[in-house]
Design an enzyme around this catalytic site. Structure first.
Site, PDB file in Angstrom:
ATOM      1  N   GLY A  50       8.590 -96.339  17.805  1.00 46.48           N
ATOM      2  CA  GLY A  50       8.889 -94.978  17.863  1.00 46.48           C
ATOM      3  C   GLY A  50       8.395 -94.474  16.571  1.00 46.48           C
ATOM      4  O   GLY A  50       8.994 -93.710  15.878  1.00 46.48           O
ATOM      5  N   ASN A  52       5.635 -92.210  16.100  1.00 47.02           N
ATOM      6  CA  ASN A  52       4.884 -91.227  16.082  1.00 47.02           C
ATOM      7  C   ASN A  52       5.400 -89.763  15.529  1.00 47.02           C
ATOM      8  O   ASN A  52       4.779 -88.964  15.435  1.00 47.02           O
ATOM      9  CB  ASN A  52       4.278 -90.840  17.593  1.00 47.02           C
ATOM     10  N   GLY A  54       9.087 -88.722  13.063  1.00 46.76           N
ATOM     11  CA  GLY A  54      10.432 -88.821  12.541  1.00 46.76           C
ATOM     12  C   GLY A  54      10.566 -89.899  11.480  1.00 46.76           C
ATOM     13  O   GLY A  54       9.616 -90.119  10.676  1.00 46.76           O
ATOM     14  N   ILE A  55      11.558 -90.794  11.421  1.00 47.75           N
ATOM     15  CA  ILE A  55      11.821 -91.773  10.581  1.00 47.75           C
ATOM     16  C   ILE A  55      10.597 -93.001  10.908  1.00 47.75           C
ATOM     17  O   ILE A  55      10.027 -93.353   9.839  1.00 47.75           O
ATOM     18  CB  ILE A  55      12.951 -92.409  10.741  1.00 47.75           C
ATOM     19  N   GLY A  56      10.249 -93.334  11.868  1.00 45.32           N
ATOM     20  CA  GLY A  56       9.343 -94.113  12.271  1.00 45.32           C
ATOM     21  C   GLY A  56       8.014 -93.836  11.630  1.00 45.32           C
ATOM     22  O   GLY A  56       7.315 -94.819  11.192  1.00 45.32           O
ATOM     23  N   SER A 179      23.208 -97.145  12.978  1.00 45.37           N
ATOM     24  CA  SER A 179      23.766 -96.021  12.698  1.00 45.37           C
ATOM     25  C   SER A 179      25.359 -96.331  12.171  1.00 45.37           C
ATOM     26  O   SER A 179      26.074 -97.262  12.666  1.00 45.37           O
ATOM     27  CB  SER A 179      23.890 -94.949  13.783  1.00 45.37           C
ATOM     28  N   TYR A 204      26.259 -93.750  22.946  1.00 45.61           N
ATOM     29  CA  TYR A 204      25.399 -93.918  21.711  1.00 45.61           C
ATOM     30  C   TYR A 204      25.887 -94.820  20.873  1.00 45.61           C
ATOM     31  O   TYR A 204      25.253 -95.910  20.457  1.00 45.61           O
ATOM     32  CB  TYR A 204      25.210 -92.329  21.157  1.00 45.61           C
TER      33      TYR A 204
END
Length: 247
Positions: A50, A52, A54-56, A179, A204
């Site tokens: 992941g 592409n 945000g955090i990644g 999280s 979640y």
């Protein structure tokens, strides 16, 4: 003497400004300080799922700046390639590659793992970052509830498929992005797949608790191998739209 009485509007705006400022300070506080270490990662191969946005994306960028060979594992190859070009220019590191990985498909996970294993002699760091949060009820290709499937099961399978390579590359690391929502999580063995009742927030939290439990058990099983596992909470971060997942 003239007494000045501020209008209700001014008082309200002042209260709102104070609240917003307090929230910004609180966000920075719980997010922790920025890391300024100057360690390099030349000769290291890392995978970031992941990556592409945000955090990644920022993690991949930082690794690239430190000289690592970076594998960006993403579902949307076009978005990945766009981010890859940006990272290559920013880091002056051409060893950044896009591989297709859809964690909502175990078939895709197997294909990705085979490609990575074939094309890379070593894997020193696996960052299981990709995820979805509080999305509408959807199922993965194999019929798993989407949040459990993407956030946990896909990464669970990926990690195990790459485990021999990680052991071969030791000392190596596995990072699972979880999280603090895991504190509210409960593994519902009677309705693990949320077939009877779907609550986006509970699903979640369950997936994030699964991340933590997986990390702890994996750490026990990998004792003595020089492969270390960590579960991390990234803080409050605006990472884009996590509410939809297009197949």
């Amino acid at each position: 003497m003239v007494h000045y009485r501020p209008s209700r509007l001014i008082v309200a705006l002042s209260a709102i400004g104070t609240t917003v400022g307090g929230l910004v300070i609180f966000k920075d506080y719980i997010g922790g300080c920025r890391y300024y270490g100057e360690e390099t990662m030349h000769g290291k191969t890392v995978i970031v799922t992941g990556s592409n946005c945000g955090i990644g994306k920022e993690v991949a960028r930082e690794f690239a700046k430190r000289g690592a060979k970076v594998i960006m594992a993403c579902r949307d190859i076009n978005k990945c390639d766009k981010s890859r070009q940006e990272i290559v220019l920013d880091s002056n590191n051409g060893q950044v590659y896009c591989y297709k990985l859809d964690l909502a498909s175990l078939r895709s996970v197997r294909k990705f793992a085979e490609e990575v294993d074939t094309k890379n002699s070593f894997i020193h760091l696996l960052v299981n970052n990709a995820g979805v949060m509080r999305c509408p009820h959807q199922l993965t290709e194999e019929g798993f509830e989407l949040q459990l499937g993407v956030n946990h099961l896909g990464h669970f399978m990926l990690t195990n498929l790459l485990l021999d390579k990680l052991k071969l590359s030791a000392p190596s690391r596995i990072i699972n992005v979880s999280s603090t929502a895991h504190y509210r999580g409960h593994i519902d063995y009677d309705d693990l797949n949320s077939d009877k009742h779907y609550d986006a927030a509970k699903a979640y939290s369950q997936s994030k608790l699964a991340n933590v439990l997986f990390t702890k058990e994996l750490a026990n099983r990998l004792k003595g191998t020089e492969v270390l596992t960590f579960a991390v909470h990234p803080g409050i971060v605006n990472t884009g739209d996590n509410t939809t997942y297009e197949f």
